[in-house]
Design an enzyme around this catalytic site. Structure first.
Site, PDB file in Angstrom:
ATOM      1  N   GLN A 145       0.848  -1.193   0.000  1.00 23.61           N
ATOM      2  CA  GLN A 145       0.000   0.000   0.000  1.00 23.61           C
ATOM      3  C   GLN A 145       0.882   1.242   0.000  1.00 23.61           C
ATOM      4  O   GLN A 145       1.771   1.380   0.837  1.00 23.61           O
ATOM      5  CB  GLN A 145      -0.924  -0.001   1.228  1.00 23.61           C
ATOM      6  N   HIS A 189      -8.166   1.539  -1.211  1.00 22.88           N
ATOM      7  CA  HIS A 189      -8.493   1.560  -2.628  1.00 22.88           C
ATOM      8  C   HIS A 189      -8.391   0.159  -3.205  1.00 22.88           C
ATOM      9  O   HIS A 189      -7.488  -0.595  -2.885  1.00 22.88           O
ATOM     10  CB  HIS A 189      -7.615   2.543  -3.413  1.00 22.88           C
TER      11      HIS A 189
END
Length: 137
Positions: free
Chosen positions: A93, A99
């Site tokens: 990430q 997301h």
């Protein structure tokens, strides 16, 4: 808070928007793995899965599923779709706003998981399952 996805959601940063509703925004990834790679984000900020509202999580997956189905039946030449979510820096990430990647796939596109699968025995699998079950309570 200095979050690029929150800036995109607020309209303060540019994005090529694919989908927009009251709770979710989907837009093209600026560093795509394949052509058509996009991100689906909750509009309410959550830095990781542990802070993600369950309804927001369900909604980003529902929108990703809808977009993936449209990709598969639309004019883009794709053979499949991967959904990918990284939770934490060690998982890859980079932007700490949850997301979900929607990644169109074609044979030979060069994208894929790079790991060596293992074959643990049943005792190890059962032991690990017990540890995870215990953490759920």
């Amino acid at each position: 808070m200095d979050c690029i996805f929150c800036s995109i959601i607020a309209g303060d940063a540019e994005a090529s928007v694919v989908y927009d509703d009251a709770n979710v925004l989907a837009f093209m990834d600026i560093r795509p793995f394949t052509s058509g790679h996009l991100l689906v984000v909750p509009k309410r900020h959550a830095s990781g899965l542990s802070t993600l509202d369950a309804d927001d999580g369900a909604r980003i997956f529902a929108v990703a599923q809808k977009i993936a189905a449209a990709m598969r039946t639309g004019p883009l030449p794709i053979d499949g779709v991967n959904l990918h979510l990284s939770d934490g820096a060690v998982a890859g990430q980079e932007v700490f706003h949850v997301h979900l990647h929607v990644i169109p796939r074609n044979r030979g596109d060069g994208f894929g998981l790079r790991a060596l699968p293992r074959t643990p025995n049943r005792a190890i699998l059962d032991s690990t399952a017990a540890v995870i079950r215990g953490a759920l309570h």
